[in-house]
Design a protein around this motif. Sequence first.
Motif, PDB file in Angstrom:
ATOM      1  N   TRP A  65       0.863  -1.188   0.000  1.00 25.66           N
ATOM      2  CA  TRP A  65       0.000   0.000   0.000  1.00 25.66           C
ATOM      3  C   TRP A  65       0.893   1.230   0.000  1.00 25.66           C
ATOM      4  CZ3 TRP A  65      -3.191   2.342   4.520  1.00 25.66           C
ATOM      5  CH2 TRP A  65      -4.133   3.243   3.996  1.00 25.66           C
ATOM      6  N   ALA A  66       0.995   1.886  -1.127  1.00 26.83           N
ATOM      7  CA  ALA A  66       1.960   2.976  -1.309  1.00 26.83           C
ATOM      8  C   ALA A  66       1.832   4.111  -0.302  1.00 26.83           C
ATOM      9  CB  ALA A  66       1.851   3.518  -2.743  1.00 26.83           C
ATOM     10  N   PRO A  67       0.622   4.534   0.122  1.00 32.97           N
ATOM     11  CA  PRO A  67       0.559   5.635   1.099  1.00 32.97           C
ATOM     12  C   PRO A  67       1.304   5.356   2.395  1.00 32.97           C
ATOM     13  CG  PRO A  67      -1.588   5.324   0.085  1.00 32.97           C
ATOM     14  CD  PRO A  67      -0.724   4.192  -0.390  1.00 32.97           C
ATOM     15  N   LEU A  68       1.499   4.076   2.735  1.00 26.42           N
ATOM     16  CA  LEU A  68       2.243   3.776   3.954  1.00 26.42           C
ATOM     17  C   LEU A  68       3.704   4.194   3.846  1.00 26.42           C
ATOM     18  CD1 LEU A  68       0.970   0.305   5.210  1.00 26.42           C
ATOM     19  CD2 LEU A  68       0.550   2.556   6.173  1.00 26.42           C
ATOM     20  N   ARG A  69       4.236   4.223   2.627  1.00 28.46           N
ATOM     21  CA  ARG A  69       5.621   4.688   2.465  1.00 28.46           C
ATOM     22  C   ARG A  69       5.742   6.132   2.907  1.00 28.46           C
ATOM     23  NH1 ARG A  69       5.801   2.379  -3.340  1.00 28.46           N
ATOM     24  NH2 ARG A  69       5.354   4.554  -3.826  1.00 28.46           N
ATOM     25  N   LYS A 150      -8.668  13.648   4.608  1.00 29.37           N
ATOM     26  CA  LYS A 150      -7.350  14.254   4.840  1.00 29.37           C
ATOM     27  C   LYS A 150      -7.092  14.476   6.326  1.00 29.37           C
ATOM     28  CE  LYS A 150      -6.594  14.641   0.401  1.00 29.37           C
ATOM     29  NZ  LYS A 150      -5.674  13.708  -0.274  1.00 29.37           N
ATOM     30  N   LEU A 151      -8.130  14.890   7.053  1.00 26.82           N
ATOM     31  CA  LEU A 151      -7.984  15.102   8.496  1.00 26.82           C
ATOM     32  C   LEU A 151      -7.719  13.776   9.215  1.00 26.82           C
ATOM     33  CD1 LEU A 151     -10.838  17.701   9.089  1.00 26.82           C
ATOM     34  CD2 LEU A 151      -8.373  18.120   9.310  1.00 26.82           C
ATOM     35  N   ALA A 152      -8.351  12.697   8.736  1.00 21.52           N
ATOM     36  CA  ALA A 152      -8.096  11.384   9.333  1.00 21.52           C
ATOM     37  C   ALA A 152      -6.636  10.973   9.127  1.00 21.52           C
ATOM     38  CB  ALA A 152      -9.039  10.337   8.730  1.00 21.52           C
ATOM     39  N   TRP A 153      -6.105  11.230   7.931  1.00 27.53           N
ATOM     40  CA  TRP A 153      -4.678  10.968   7.696  1.00 27.53           C
ATOM     41  C   TRP A 153      -3.812  11.787   8.649  1.00 27.53           C
ATOM     42  CZ3 TRP A 153      -2.230   7.155   5.577  1.00 27.53           C
ATOM     43  CH2 TRP A 153      -2.788   6.429   4.539  1.00 27.53           C
ATOM     44  N   GLY A 154      -4.184  13.056   8.843  1.00 32.27           N
ATOM     45  CA  GLY A 154      -3.425  13.888   9.776  1.00 32.27           C
ATOM     46  C   GLY A 154      -3.480  13.345  11.189  1.00 32.27           C
ATOM     47  N   ALA A 197      -8.591   3.973  12.351  1.00 33.50           N
ATOM     48  CA  ALA A 197      -8.673   4.982  11.292  1.00 33.50           C
ATOM     49  C   ALA A 197      -7.856   4.559  10.072  1.00 33.50           C
ATOM     50  CB  ALA A 197      -8.183   6.330  11.824  1.00 33.50           C
ATOM     51  N   LEU A 198      -6.693   3.965  10.281  1.00 35.88           N
ATOM     52  CA  LEU A 198      -5.848   3.554   9.155  1.00 35.88           C
ATOM     53  C   LEU A 198      -6.489   2.411   8.373  1.00 35.88           C
ATOM     54  CD1 LEU A 198      -3.137   4.265   7.848  1.00 35.88           C
ATOM     55  CD2 LEU A 198      -2.088   2.473   9.236  1.00 35.88           C
ATOM     56  N   PHE A 199      -7.089   1.460   9.073  1.00 35.40           N
ATOM     57  CA  PHE A 199      -7.803   0.386   8.370  1.00 35.40           C
ATOM     58  C   PHE A 199      -8.910   0.968   7.493  1.00 35.40           C
ATOM     59  CE2 PHE A 199      -6.764  -2.897  11.887  1.00 35.40           C
ATOM     60  CZ  PHE A 199      -5.532  -3.133  11.300  1.00 35.40           C
ATOM     61  N   HIS A 200      -9.652   1.930   8.060  1.00 30.62           N
ATOM     62  CA  HIS A 200     -10.723   2.559   7.279  1.00 30.62           C
ATOM     63  C   HIS A 200     -10.169   3.269   6.047  1.00 30.62           C
ATOM     64  CE1 HIS A 200     -13.764   5.312   5.941  1.00 30.62           C
ATOM     65  NE2 HIS A 200     -13.016   6.334   6.312  1.00 30.62           N
ATOM     66  N   LEU A 201      -9.061   3.979   6.212  1.00 31.66           N
ATOM     67  CA  LEU A 201      -8.492   4.708   5.080  1.00 31.66           C
ATOM     68  C   LEU A 201      -8.028   3.755   3.977  1.00 31.66           C
ATOM     69  CD1 LEU A 201      -6.504   7.392   7.107  1.00 31.66           C
ATOM     70  CD2 LEU A 201      -8.463   7.820   5.604  1.00 31.66           C
ATOM     71  N   TYR A 202      -7.546   2.577   4.368  1.00 35.52           N
ATOM     72  CA  TYR A 202      -7.169   1.601   3.351  1.00 35.52           C
ATOM     73  C   TYR A 202      -8.388   1.161   2.544  1.00 35.52           C
ATOM     74  CZ  TYR A 202      -6.217  -2.864   1.189  1.00 35.52           C
ATOM     75  OH  TYR A 202      -6.134  -3.882   0.284  1.00 35.52           O
TER      76      TYR A 202
END
Length: 333
Positions: A65-69, A150-154, A197-202
């Motif tokens: 999953w590229a965003p994890l990089r 975006k806020l969840a990523w933050g 939150a990270l599971f949801h974003l995936y």
Amino acid sequence: MNTTTLTLPRRHPLAGRSPLDWAFAALVLLGAGYAFSRYHLSMDVYEKGILTAAVPALIALGWFWAPLRTLTVAVGAASLAAIALYARQTDGFGADLAAADQVLLLKYLLSSQSAILWMSLLFFMSTLFYWGGFLTRSGSNSMAEVVGSKLAWGGVFMALVGTMVRWYESHQIGPDIGHIPVSNLYEVFVLFSWMTALFHLYYEQRFATRSLGAYVMLVVSAAVGFLLWYTVAREAQEIQPLVPALQSWWMKIHVPANFVGYGSFALAAMVALAYLLKTAPVRSLWLGLVAMPLAIVLLILAVRLGASLDADTLKGMDGWAAKITGVAAFLAL
């Protein structure tokens, strides 16, 4: 009738990797190598094994999953910046933790408590924006839901920075006090919040829909609400030495593995709730509303039991007494 069977060659996991994939792998290997060369004398065989296993696991996740990089590199950079700011002031043992109240960036952004407070704010705001997009029924391209994502990523970013910096801070208090920050309710609720939150974003990216964000972030916000209450009521943000029952290398594996399950099931529960609200008969929904208060009361009792076991009951217990008490708490839950 003639049939033809085609056998397609299996793609090798290393085939087709981009330069960014290899750059990320090299960065992880260099970081792990530096950590091992500098701290191997302070690590036991289990910790060396965990570090060795974490390297391919992190590389594989970054490739999967590229965003994890990007998240990994950003969290690492912010954590190292916080460590550098702490290292400017030292006391008799190590970095002077009073810098958290004196250095501007630490006080308002990068100290563990500041970062976790930012996490709390960002997750609350994310929930509000997701619900704003949900209630206006603007579709998957709703600006409110985009902002909520975006806020969840933050929030995930700040939670991980707070966790990494808290780990460092614990090692600056005194000998044999430092430990991975998953040892009490305060720390594991931070873990639960960012992991859910990270599971949801995936899955949000995987299925190209933000429609479940309003439901999933409700669970995250509830966890953050409890976290803030627990901080005020018990001063849980203070780093404490591990009680004897928790002084085990298994804690580094057991607790994160548990919360992978908790976060996944929290996500599944909210997906099920969304499905029921959309498809269930009205009578069934009313029965659920009647049963829900009882479930909430039982959950609160279980959480309170866990809070009492967290710091008080387990103190001074040997390993078997702690295990028996843990089984009793599980049965009560």
